[in-house]
Scaffold this active site. Structure first.
Site, short mmCIF file in Angstrom:
data_model
loop_
_atom_site.label_atom_id
_atom_site.label_comp_id
_atom_site.label_asym_id
_atom_site.label_seq_id
_atom_site.Cartn_x
_atom_site.Cartn_y
_atom_site.Cartn_z
N HIS A 91 0.83 -1.21 0.00
CA HIS A 91 0.00 0.00 0.00
C HIS A 91 0.86 1.26 0.00
CE1 HIS A 91 -3.98 -1.85 1.74
NE2 HIS A 91 -3.65 -2.35 0.57
N TYR A 142 -9.73 4.26 3.15
CA TYR A 142 -10.27 3.09 3.85
C TYR A 142 -11.77 3.16 4.08
CZ TYR A 142 -5.70 0.98 4.49
OH TYR A 142 -4.49 0.39 4.27
N GLU A 189 1.34 1.92 7.74
CA GLU A 189 1.63 2.74 6.55
C GLU A 189 2.09 4.14 6.96
OE1 GLU A 189 -2.09 2.26 4.53
OE2 GLU A 189 -1.73 0.10 4.36
N TYR A 215 11.63 -3.15 -3.16
CA TYR A 215 11.20 -2.75 -4.50
C TYR A 215 10.77 -1.28 -4.49
CZ TYR A 215 6.72 -3.79 -2.24
OH TYR A 215 5.66 -3.83 -1.36
N TYR A 218 8.81 -2.97 -9.00
CA TYR A 218 10.01 -3.59 -9.56
C TYR A 218 11.09 -3.64 -8.48
CZ TYR A 218 7.58 -2.67 -13.92
OH TYR A 218 6.63 -2.63 -14.91
N GLY A 267 12.99 -17.29 -13.10
CA GLY A 267 12.63 -16.22 -14.02
C GLY A 267 13.10 -14.86 -13.53
N GLY A 305 12.32 -13.43 -11.00
CA GLY A 305 12.51 -13.44 -9.55
C GLY A 305 13.97 -13.32 -9.14
N PHE A 321 5.66 -11.50 -6.81
CA PHE A 321 5.44 -10.36 -7.69
C PHE A 321 3.95 -10.31 -8.03
CE2 PHE A 321 10.00 -10.67 -9.53
CZ PHE A 321 10.48 -9.99 -8.42
N PRO A 352 -0.21 -9.64 -6.84
CA PRO A 352 -1.02 -9.97 -5.66
C PRO A 352 -0.50 -11.23 -4.98
CG PRO A 352 -2.42 -9.47 -7.54
CD PRO A 352 -1.01 -9.57 -8.07
#
Length: 396
Positions: A88, A98, A140, A191, A208, A272, A274, A387, A389
């Site tokens: 988030h 929210y 957050e 990321y 990313y 991959g 990852g 990577f 959800p």
């Protein structure tokens, strides 16, 4: 946490709510985007919405949180909440969003379950929602404060200093702050989000992994072209249009899959694309002068498709005790038979006290985790990054 009476109501209604949660989340998103189309245009991943994976992840997180409240009423599931909060924060989610989610989620629950939603049931599940929402808001807020992102203003312009073609389908972008400001450090494994304008006027956001060492004076991401169904809007846009000298909006670094400071043996398992957070972890281990064994296992389709292959080998060669093992599904040259196909740890000697970090497609991580558990590695020592959800929760 929940009051004793609320706990009993959740326990009694969880099978009904859980059994319908997929339908509820489907109705929820339809209602939400009808009322707030800007959220689908500029915040939610349209590809994940089309594929249904975001619905699965939301359903899984709600069910997992409610189950945790019932089974462990005195313990907040902070690991799950932290993962969601980091995502988030990378999107710039705000506290005032929210109540909007609550409005449309509970309208969806009432629509799907009808008369089963009594006043007591509605009040209890509202309590569950706000326990989860307020916990996320607080985490957050702390994450934003740590990054100096006041009120969720996490976006900054970065200039592409260099673009490097790694393989036919992957490219590396090295970026520097457009304003010349200092680059804040990050933790290996984290990321950034890139907010990218698309041809239809939308500004879609994707995450990313950073592939530089945490103290680097730039941001480096390696992006894989996505030809799936639906195809990757943002990744393909970066491939097709972004060159040296262009500007991208990036968030501050987030993510809770991070290399800890322990000195023991480490297993880094990837498949991959990852490989990207794994490269940052290898750089951190090299910079720290890590002396214990480091085992890097990677699975890919072919030798040519293996992004950052040479960089991984270079870093492993700098470690005091680094081992690299690779499995290719379709080798393009003579290749050991025992490392053709999927990653198989059955012949790999795993030292005691191992900490494992996994990144790649969910089936790959499930398989590797099962192999590690069978080998005696404690579940608490196995960490993962998904990577997109997080469907791990939706599948357990």
């Amino acid at each position: 946490m929940l009051s004793p009476r609320s706990t009993e109501v959740v326990r009694a209604t969880l099978p009904v709510v859980g059994g319908a949660i997929g339908t509820i989340t489907d109705v929820f998103y339809k209602r939400l985007f009808a009322a707030h189309p800007e959220l689908l245009r500029d915040l939610f991943n349209r590809g994940n919405q089309a594929a249904g994976t975001q619905r699965q992840a939301l359903a899984g997180s709600i069910a997992a949180f409610a189950t945790a409240l019932v089974e462990h009423p005195d313990v907040r599931p902070d690991a799950m909440l932290s993962r969601i909060a980091h995502k988030h924060a990378s999107l710039g989610v705000l506290p005032e969003q929210y109540p909007i989610v609550h409005e449309h989620l509970f309208a969806a629950i009432a629509e799907v379950l009808g008369d089963a939603v009594t006043e007591e049931v509605a009040a209890t599940w509202t309590e569950v929602y706000w326990l989860m929402a307020n916990a996320l808001i607080e985490i957050e807020r702390r994450l934003y404060a740590e990054q100096g992102a006041v009120s969720g203003d996490t976006w900054r312009p970065w200039v592409v200093a260099e673009r490097v073609e790694e393989t036919e389908a992957t490219a590396t972008f090295r970026l520097r702050p457009a304003d010349g400001a200092e680059v804040a450090p990050f933790r290996a494994g984290q990321y950034v989000s890139a907010r990218v304008p698309l041809a239809d006027g939308a500004r879609q956001i994707r995450q990313y992994s950073l592939t530089d060492a945490p103290g680097a004076r730039e941001r480096t991401i390696t992006v894989k072209r996505d030809e799936g169904d639906p195809a990757g809007e943002v990744s393909n846009r970066l491939h097709d249009t972004v060159r040296a000298g262009d500007t991208l909006e990036l968030s501050a670094p987030y993510g809770d899959l991070v290399l800890d400071d322990a000195d023991g043996p480490v297993l880094l398992a990837s498949a991959g694309i990852g490989c990207t957070p794994i490269v940052a972890m290898l750089k951190q281990l090299v910079d720290d002068g890590h002396q214990a064994p480091v085992i890097s296992v990677h699975g890919d389709r072919t030798h040519a498709a293996h992004a950052l292959r040479d960089e991984r080998a270079r870093l492993l060669g700098k470690l005091a005790d680094g081992t690299g093992l690779t499995w290719y599904e379709a080798p393009e040259q003579p290749w050991p038979a025992d490392r053709t196909g999927r990653v198989d740890l059955s012949g790999v000697a795993l030292p005691d006290g191992l900490r494992a970090y996994l990144c790649g497609p969910l089936p790959f991580m499930r398989a590797v985790r099962a192999q590690l558990l069978d080998a005696g590695v404690p579940a608490s020592a196995i960490h993962y990054e998904v990577f997109g959800p997080d469907l791990w929760l939706a599948s357990v």
